[in-house]
Design a protein around this motif. Structure first.
Motif, PDB file in Angstrom:
ATOM      1  N   ILE A  89       0.842  -1.207   0.000  1.00  0.00           N
ATOM      2  CA  ILE A  89       0.000   0.000   0.000  1.00  0.00           C
ATOM      3  C   ILE A  89       0.869   1.245   0.000  1.00  0.00           C
ATOM      4  O   ILE A  89       0.618   2.203  -0.739  1.00  0.00           O
ATOM      5  CB  ILE A  89      -0.954   0.002   1.213  1.00  0.00           C
ATOM      6  N   ASP A  90       1.925   1.234   0.809  1.00  0.00           N
ATOM      7  CA  ASP A  90       2.846   2.374   0.852  1.00  0.00           C
ATOM      8  C   ASP A  90       3.539   2.570  -0.494  1.00  0.00           C
ATOM      9  O   ASP A  90       3.692   3.695  -0.976  1.00  0.00           O
ATOM     10  CB  ASP A  90       3.890   2.171   1.948  1.00  0.00           C
ATOM     11  N   LEU A  91       3.973   1.470  -1.110  1.00  0.00           N
ATOM     12  CA  LEU A  91       4.672   1.555  -2.385  1.00  0.00           C
ATOM     13  C   LEU A  91       3.764   2.085  -3.503  1.00  0.00           C
ATOM     14  O   LEU A  91       4.228   2.720  -4.450  1.00  0.00           O
ATOM     15  CB  LEU A  91       5.221   0.184  -2.781  1.00  0.00           C
ATOM     16  N   SER A  92       2.468   1.827  -3.390  1.00  0.00           N
ATOM     17  CA  SER A  92       1.542   2.277  -4.428  1.00  0.00           C
ATOM     18  C   SER A  92       1.338   3.787  -4.415  1.00  0.00           C
ATOM     19  O   SER A  92       0.794   4.348  -5.379  1.00  0.00           O
ATOM     20  CB  SER A  92       0.189   1.581  -4.265  1.00  0.00           C
ATOM     21  N   CYS A  93       1.734   4.443  -3.333  1.00  0.00           N
ATOM     22  CA  CYS A  93       1.724   5.915  -3.254  1.00  0.00           C
ATOM     23  C   CYS A  93       0.364   6.527  -3.592  1.00  0.00           C
ATOM     24  O   CYS A  93       0.286   7.529  -4.314  1.00  0.00           O
ATOM     25  CB  CYS A  93       2.796   6.496  -4.173  1.00  0.00           C
ATOM     26  N   GLY A  94      -0.697   5.893  -3.113  1.00  0.00           N
ATOM     27  CA  GLY A  94      -2.019   6.468  -3.291  1.00  0.00           C
ATOM     28  C   GLY A  94      -2.700   6.142  -4.597  1.00  0.00           C
ATOM     29  O   GLY A  94      -3.828   6.587  -4.843  1.00  0.00           O
ATOM     30  N   HIS A  95      -2.050   5.363  -5.486  1.00  0.00           N
ATOM     31  CA  HIS A  95      -2.639   5.052  -6.790  1.00  0.00           C
ATOM     32  C   HIS A  95      -3.428   3.742  -6.793  1.00  0.00           C
ATOM     33  O   HIS A  95      -3.963   3.348  -7.829  1.00  0.00           O
ATOM     34  CB  HIS A  95      -1.542   4.968  -7.857  1.00  0.00           C
ATOM     35  N   LEU A  96      -3.513   3.088  -5.652  1.00  0.00           N
ATOM     36  CA  LEU A  96      -4.153   1.786  -5.570  1.00  0.00           C
ATOM     37  C   LEU A  96      -5.656   1.879  -5.865  1.00  0.00           C
ATOM     38  O   LEU A  96      -6.343   2.751  -5.349  1.00  0.00           O
ATOM     39  CB  LEU A  96      -3.937   1.208  -4.164  1.00  0.00           C
ATOM     40  N   GLU A  97      -6.155   0.944  -6.684  1.00  0.00           N
ATOM     41  CA  GLU A  97      -7.579   0.921  -7.036  1.00  0.00           C
ATOM     42  C   GLU A  97      -8.254  -0.413  -6.723  1.00  0.00           C
ATOM     43  O   GLU A  97      -9.475  -0.474  -6.647  1.00  0.00           O
ATOM     44  CB  GLU A  97      -7.764   1.223  -8.528  1.00  0.00           C
ATOM     45  N   ASP A  98      -7.455  -1.474  -6.552  1.00  0.00           N
ATOM     46  CA  ASP A  98      -8.027  -2.819  -6.445  1.00  0.00           C
ATOM     47  C   ASP A  98      -7.292  -3.592  -5.355  1.00  0.00           C
ATOM     48  O   ASP A  98      -6.073  -3.756  -5.419  1.00  0.00           O
ATOM     49  CB  ASP A  98      -7.878  -3.519  -7.808  1.00  0.00           C
TER      50      ASP A  98
END
Length: 282
Positions: A89-98
């Motif tokens: 989640i941290d690595l996704s930097c807020g771009h996570l959708e799924d």
């Protein structure tokens, strides 16, 4: 001389490729094809180059999915899986959708998601017994963009269902699965779906006890439904006339095999939910 050149060419053709010599964009493309656990626990630890690539926000911008549903406790314990998920989640930097997780989800993990992944559109929580109604209700309030929700549960309350409907106006697909079959009715919860989720296109209910009148409520409260799957629901005895009405309203319909003759009307203890216009379908 020719033999020496041929031998050298053969050696070069069989030599293992040097992955560090690949263009950065190609390396990113390859790493993006790995699953979440492989990236967090293995790939990023290979070398400093891959470490830097895996923590690059641009690499995760194209990777909007965390899928951790295939890992069992024999591979990782729950606390380890939760740490891996938080790291991803941290690595996704807020771009996570799924997000798709099994078994190890907790209220604390949901709270972590709520503060760091506000653009979630699809969420699947499979048999996460440590997630409470209170925790889930607090979490789902943060995600107004949620379109697809798939959860299995033991006891999902009416209040929680109402919060989902009120806070997720874009919700189009809902899949509710009861972990254990029981004789507990799900009347209030289904009525909450019908009242608060008029935009649903797809609905699946599994191992839930449903009386006939709740099916009427769904048909009337969710007029945009394209698919409805209640074939594994209990105590749902559909008359031929109701079955015909369902097929007229819904393209993809999955009903239980059992039905009752139209000459017999079945009423459950929730008979007060049925009105004069719908009694003929029950």
């Amino acid at each position: 001389m020719m033999a020496s050149s041929a031998k050298k060419a053969k050696v070069e053709s069989t030599r293992m490729p040097n992955w560090l010599e690949l263009p950065i964009d190609l390396t990113k493309n390859i790493l993006q094809r790995l699953d979440t656990v492989e990236i967090v626990t293995s790939a990023r630890n290979v070398c400093s180059l891959w470490w830097n690539i895996c923590k690059d926000p641009l690499m995760w911008r194209g990777r909007r999915t965390i899928n951790m549903s295939g890992y069992q406790t024999r591979q990782f314990d729950f606390s380890c899986l939760e740490k891996i998920c938080r790291c991803a989640i941290d690595l996704s930097c807020g771009h996570l959708e799924d997000i798709d997780i099994s078994l190890f989800g907790t209220d604390d993990l949901l709270r972590y998601m709520a503060h760091r992944a506000s653009y979630i559109r699809r969420l699947r929580l499979f048999r996460c017994r440590e997630i409470s109604n209170k925790g889930f209700s607090e979490f789902v309030k943060k995600f107004s963009l949620l379109e697809d929700l798939d959860i299995s549960f033991n006891n999902l309350t009416k209040d929680t269902v109402e919060v989902i409907g009120q806070c997720c106006p874009l919700l189009k697909s809902l899949n509710l699965e009861k972990i254990r079959s029981s004789d507990c009715y799900f009347i209030d919860q289904v009525c909450a779906i019908a009242k608060t989720m008029p935009g649903l296109r797809h609905l699946k209910l599994t191992r839930i006890v449903l009386p006939n009148t709740t099916l009427i409520a769904i048909l009337e409260g969710c007029p945009l439904l394209e698919s409805l799957d209640v074939k594994e629901c209990h105590r749902l005895y559909v008359s031929r006339s109701l079955k015909k009405w369902c097929h007229e309203k819904i393209k993809d319909l999955q009903l239980p095999d059992s039905y009752v003759d139209d000459r017999y009307v079945i009423f459950d203890h929730d008979d007060d939910l049925a009105n004069a216009d719908t009694r003929r379908y029950i």
